[in-house]
Write a protein that holds these residues in place. Structure first.
Motif, PDB file in Angstrom:
ATOM      1  N   ASP A 133      34.224   4.200  -9.441  1.00 24.49           N
ATOM      2  CA  ASP A 133      35.347   4.386  -8.522  1.00 24.49           C
ATOM      3  C   ASP A 133      35.708   5.863  -8.354  1.00 24.49           C
ATOM      4  O   ASP A 133      36.275   6.259  -7.329  1.00 24.49           O
ATOM      5  N   LEU A 134      35.397   6.669  -9.359  1.00 21.98           N
ATOM      6  CA  LEU A 134      35.784   8.077  -9.324  1.00 21.98           C
ATOM      7  C   LEU A 134      34.956   8.902  -8.347  1.00 21.98           C
ATOM      8  O   LEU A 134      35.366   9.991  -7.959  1.00 21.98           O
ATOM      9  N   VAL A 135      33.793   8.390  -7.943  1.00 17.96           N
ATOM     10  CA  VAL A 135      32.893   9.181  -7.106  1.00 17.96           C
ATOM     11  C   VAL A 135      33.538   9.517  -5.771  1.00 17.96           C
ATOM     12  O   VAL A 135      33.284  10.585  -5.197  1.00 17.96           O
ATOM     13  N   VAL A 171      30.803  -0.909 -21.205  1.00 20.32           N
ATOM     14  CA  VAL A 171      30.814  -0.422 -19.828  1.00 20.32           C
ATOM     15  C   VAL A 171      31.072  -1.619 -18.927  1.00 20.32           C
ATOM     16  O   VAL A 171      30.273  -2.551 -18.874  1.00 20.32           O
ATOM     17  N   LEU A 172      32.218  -1.606 -18.253  1.00 25.32           N
ATOM     18  CA  LEU A 172      32.587  -2.690 -17.346  1.00 25.32           C
ATOM     19  C   LEU A 172      32.326  -2.225 -15.921  1.00 25.32           C
ATOM     20  O   LEU A 172      33.054  -1.384 -15.385  1.00 25.32           O
ATOM     21  N   HIS A 173      31.292  -2.782 -15.312  1.00 26.92           N
ATOM     22  CA  HIS A 173      30.837  -2.317 -14.002  1.00 26.92           C
ATOM     23  C   HIS A 173      31.478  -3.102 -12.867  1.00 26.92           C
ATOM     24  O   HIS A 173      31.858  -4.265 -13.016  1.00 26.92           O
ATOM     25  N   ASN A 174      31.555  -2.456 -11.710  1.00 25.60           N
ATOM     26  CA  ASN A 174      31.739  -3.123 -10.429  1.00 25.60           C
ATOM     27  C   ASN A 174      30.754  -2.499  -9.449  1.00 25.60           C
ATOM     28  O   ASN A 174      29.914  -1.683  -9.841  1.00 25.60           O
ATOM     29  N   ALA A 175      30.819  -2.883  -8.198  1.00 23.75           N
ATOM     30  CA  ALA A 175      29.816  -2.424  -7.232  1.00 23.75           C
ATOM     31  C   ALA A 175      29.803  -0.908  -7.075  1.00 23.75           C
ATOM     32  O   ALA A 175      28.770  -0.331  -6.732  1.00 23.75           O
ATOM     33  N   GLN A 176      30.926  -0.257  -7.319  1.00 26.14           N
ATOM     34  CA  GLN A 176      30.985   1.192  -7.132  1.00 26.14           C
ATOM     35  C   GLN A 176      30.199   1.954  -8.196  1.00 26.14           C
ATOM     36  O   GLN A 176      29.934   3.151  -8.031  1.00 26.14           O
ATOM     37  N   SER A 177      29.823   1.290  -9.280  1.00 28.38           N
ATOM     38  CA  SER A 177      29.089   1.990 -10.336  1.00 28.38           C
ATOM     39  C   SER A 177      27.802   2.611  -9.829  1.00 28.38           C
ATOM     40  O   SER A 177      27.363   3.653 -10.329  1.00 28.38           O
ATOM     41  N   LEU A 178      27.178   1.983  -8.830  1.00 28.39           N
ATOM     42  CA  LEU A 178      25.929   2.520  -8.303  1.00 28.39           C
ATOM     43  C   LEU A 178      26.110   3.899  -7.678  1.00 28.39           C
ATOM     44  O   LEU A 178      25.150   4.667  -7.564  1.00 28.39           O
ATOM     45  N   ARG A 179      27.342   4.243  -7.301  1.00 30.00           N
ATOM     46  CA  ARG A 179      27.581   5.554  -6.704  1.00 30.00           C
ATOM     47  C   ARG A 179      27.373   6.677  -7.719  1.00 30.00           C
ATOM     48  O   ARG A 179      27.169   7.833  -7.338  1.00 30.00           O
ATOM     49  N   LEU A 180      27.440   6.349  -9.018  1.00 28.06           N
ATOM     50  CA  LEU A 180      27.178   7.368 -10.027  1.00 28.06           C
ATOM     51  C   LEU A 180      25.762   7.920  -9.913  1.00 28.06           C
ATOM     52  O   LEU A 180      25.484   9.044 -10.341  1.00 28.06           O
ATOM     53  N   LEU A 181      24.841   7.126  -9.354  1.00 24.76           N
ATOM     54  CA  LEU A 181      23.443   7.535  -9.252  1.00 24.76           C
ATOM     55  C   LEU A 181      23.153   8.342  -7.996  1.00 24.76           C
ATOM     56  O   LEU A 181      22.026   8.816  -7.815  1.00 24.76           O
ATOM     57  N   GLU A 182      24.128   8.505  -7.121  1.00 26.87           N
ATOM     58  CA  GLU A 182      23.907   9.269  -5.898  1.00 26.87           C
ATOM     59  C   GLU A 182      23.611  10.727  -6.231  1.00 26.87           C
ATOM     60  O   GLU A 182      24.181  11.300  -7.163  1.00 26.87           O
ATOM     61  N   GLU A 183      22.715  11.326  -5.477  1.00 25.37           N
ATOM     62  CA  GLU A 183      22.423  12.737  -5.670  1.00 25.37           C
ATOM     63  C   GLU A 183      23.664  13.567  -5.362  1.00 25.37           C
ATOM     64  O   GLU A 183      24.354  13.331  -4.372  1.00 25.37           O
ATOM     65  N   SER A 279      54.324   1.095 -22.582  1.00 23.52           N
ATOM     66  CA  SER A 279      55.260   1.267 -21.473  1.00 23.52           C
ATOM     67  C   SER A 279      55.925  -0.065 -21.168  1.00 23.52           C
ATOM     68  O   SER A 279      55.288  -1.112 -21.174  1.00 23.52           O
ATOM     69  N   ASN A 280      57.232  -0.049 -20.887  1.00 25.20           N
ATOM     70  CA  ASN A 280      57.956  -1.277 -20.575  1.00 25.20           C
ATOM     71  C   ASN A 280      57.938  -1.615 -19.094  1.00 25.20           C
ATOM     72  O   ASN A 280      58.402  -2.674 -18.686  1.00 25.20           O
ATOM     73  N   ALA A 281      57.420  -0.693 -18.288  1.00 24.93           N
ATOM     74  CA  ALA A 281      57.399  -0.940 -16.848  1.00 24.93           C
ATOM     75  C   ALA A 281      56.349  -1.988 -16.524  1.00 24.93           C
ATOM     76  O   ALA A 281      55.287  -2.055 -17.133  1.00 24.93           O
ATOM     77  N   ALA A 282      56.633  -2.844 -15.561  1.00 26.16           N
ATOM     78  CA  ALA A 282      55.715  -3.933 -15.182  1.00 26.16           C
ATOM     79  C   ALA A 282      54.722  -3.444 -14.141  1.00 26.16           C
ATOM     80  O   ALA A 282      55.091  -2.778 -13.176  1.00 26.16           O
ATOM     81  N   LEU A 283      53.456  -3.781 -14.341  1.00 26.92           N
ATOM     82  CA  LEU A 283      52.450  -3.467 -13.333  1.00 26.92           C
ATOM     83  C   LEU A 283      52.548  -4.458 -12.189  1.00 26.92           C
ATOM     84  O   LEU A 283      52.741  -5.655 -12.403  1.00 26.92           O
ATOM     85  N   VAL A 284      52.414  -3.973 -10.974  1.00 31.81           N
ATOM     86  CA  VAL A 284      52.510  -4.849  -9.820  1.00 31.81           C
ATOM     87  C   VAL A 284      51.160  -5.027  -9.134  1.00 31.81           C
ATOM     88  O   VAL A 284      51.064  -5.715  -8.137  1.00 31.81           O
ATOM     89  N   ALA A 285      50.116  -4.405  -9.657  1.00 34.99           N
ATOM     90  CA  ALA A 285      48.803  -4.500  -9.026  1.00 34.99           C
ATOM     91  C   ALA A 285      48.225  -5.899  -9.216  1.00 34.99           C
ATOM     92  O   ALA A 285      48.584  -6.616 -10.124  1.00 34.99           O
ATOM     93  N   SER A 286      47.308  -6.245  -8.319  1.00 32.15           N
ATOM     94  CA  SER A 286      46.566  -7.507  -8.475  1.00 32.15           C
ATOM     95  C   SER A 286      45.697  -7.421  -9.714  1.00 32.15           C
ATOM     96  O   SER A 286      45.239  -6.352 -10.105  1.00 32.15           O
ATOM     97  N   ALA A 287      45.458  -8.562 -10.322  1.00 30.76           N
ATOM     98  CA  ALA A 287      44.601  -8.580 -11.503  1.00 30.76           C
ATOM     99  C   ALA A 287      43.134  -8.414 -11.138  1.00 30.76           C
ATOM    100  O   ALA A 287      42.316  -8.170 -12.008  1.00 30.76           O
ATOM    101  N   VAL A 288      42.793  -8.547  -9.883  1.00 31.37           N
ATOM    102  CA  VAL A 288      41.404  -8.365  -9.446  1.00 31.37           C
ATOM    103  C   VAL A 288      41.317  -7.011  -8.773  1.00 31.37           C
ATOM    104  O   VAL A 288      41.883  -6.790  -7.729  1.00 31.37           O
ATOM    105  N   MET A 289      40.601  -6.090  -9.433  1.00 30.24           N
ATOM    106  CA  MET A 289      40.534  -4.705  -8.970  1.00 30.24           C
ATOM    107  C   MET A 289      39.111  -4.340  -8.587  1.00 30.24           C
ATOM    108  O   MET A 289      38.148  -4.978  -8.993  1.00 30.24           O
ATOM    109  N   GLY A 290      38.979  -3.253  -7.844  1.00 30.35           N
ATOM    110  CA  GLY A 290      37.666  -2.718  -7.534  1.00 30.35           C
ATOM    111  C   GLY A 290      36.885  -3.576  -6.560  1.00 30.35           C
ATOM    112  O   GLY A 290      35.665  -3.627  -6.641  1.00 30.35           O
ATOM    113  N   VAL A 291      37.581  -4.284  -5.661  1.00 31.48           N
ATOM    114  CA  VAL A 291      36.881  -5.143  -4.713  1.00 31.48           C
ATOM    115  C   VAL A 291      36.056  -4.290  -3.770  1.00 31.48           C
ATOM    116  O   VAL A 291      36.553  -3.308  -3.266  1.00 31.48           O
TER     117      VAL A 291
END
Length: 291
Positions: A133-135, A171-183, A279-291
């Motif tokens: 995702d960082l790419v 290492v927990l992959h999603n589809a974006q992991s392949l971007r690490l291999l980009e030149e 942290s006591n703050a509640a996360l509001v993000a969906s539990a399914v990330m990196g779609v």
């Protein structure tokens, strides 16, 4: 799927298969053998079970390679000899396979582990969450380039230090992991890709977008709550859209001692509003990330 030679050759390479070099005297026989090989290449590429069962993968690859002209004997063990831990020489074909599966049917919301290795709960556990995702932050030398490049470089250093200290790593992959291999000219991206490869060679490798499923798997299968600590690194940890923060909160609820790398950003190019352990703050993000 098109059955032209170029397409099948490319698919075989993505699956880590030997190239087709079988060359009998009769052209008709060669065409028939090529068709049988192509059938096996396609079957391997579209079958998730081949990529999650090491024995099935070994058998499928052996069959395909034999038709391609590269036969190899089955590894034989002595009676009562413990079976060695089966690890693929290259994990990137696994990541490419699950990327294809998701693009075709979107039916892989659970965690798909590649190899179930021995678990040592007395060791810390490092979880690298969706690092590809960082790419995006270093693409085209945009405004987030410097901060993202530095974060990737420093995360690679974190991973290497933890591995050197004896931690286990996931290492927990999603589809974006392949971007690490980009030149790329980005030194940080290249360092992170090498660190991820080292982690995959020695640790646990899995595919998963669903953070709730990942949290359960880490607790139930890898003993995350019993570890001295769990260190999170990888993708973003913002409260609103951060898979790393979501996973950290879920692990804390399960009793794990969670830490987060200082080099995990909250969002692209920013550390503001980052989730922190306890942290006591509640996360509001969906539990399914990196779609």
């Amino acid at each position: 799927m098109d059955r032209d030679r170029e397409t099948i050759d490319k698919l075989a390479k993505e699956c880590g298969l030997a190239p087709f070099t079988y060359s009998p005297e009769g052209g008709e026989e060669r065409t028939e053998i090529w068709g049988a090989w192509a059938d096996r290449v396609e079957a391997i590429s579209i079958n998730p079970e081949v990529w999650t069962d090491p024995e099935a993968h070994d058998e499928a690859v052996r069959s395909a390679d034999a038709y391609a002209g590269h036969p190899r004997p089955r590894t034989r063990t002595l009676p009562n000899q413990p079976a060695p831990s089966i690890r693929f020489a290259d994990y990137w074909p696994f990541v490419r396979a699950f990327d294809r599966f998701e693009r075709e049917n979107r039916g892989l919301d659970g965690v798909q582990p590649l190899v179930k290795a021995e678990v040592h709960v007395e060791r810390p556990l490092v979880i690298i969450v969706h690092p590809g995702d960082l790419v995006e932050g270093v693409a085209d030398y945009g405004p987030d380039y410097d901060i993202t490049a530095d974060a990737m470089h420093d995360q690679a250093h974190d991973i290497q230090l933890e591995l050197g200290a004896g931690a286990e790593v996931v290492v927990l992959h999603n589809a974006q992991s392949l971007r690490l291999l980009e030149e790329t000219d980005c030194i940080g991206q290249r360092h992170l890709a090498r660190a991820i490869q080292t982690a995959m060679d020695t640790g646990f490798v899995a595919w998963g977008r669903d953070m709730e499923a990942a949290g359960r798997w880490l607790v139930e299968e890898l003993g995350a709550a019993e570890r001295p600590y769990v260190l999170l690194t990888g993708t973003y940890a913002g409260f609103e859209h951060g898979a790393t923060g979501m996973l950290g909160a879920l692990l804390e609820e399960s009793g794990a001692e969670v830490r987060i790398s200082d080099n995990v950003m909250a969002s692209q190019g920013s550390y503001d509003d980052r989730w922190e352990p306890r942290s006591n703050a509640a996360l509001v993000a969906s539990a399914v990330m990196g779609v």
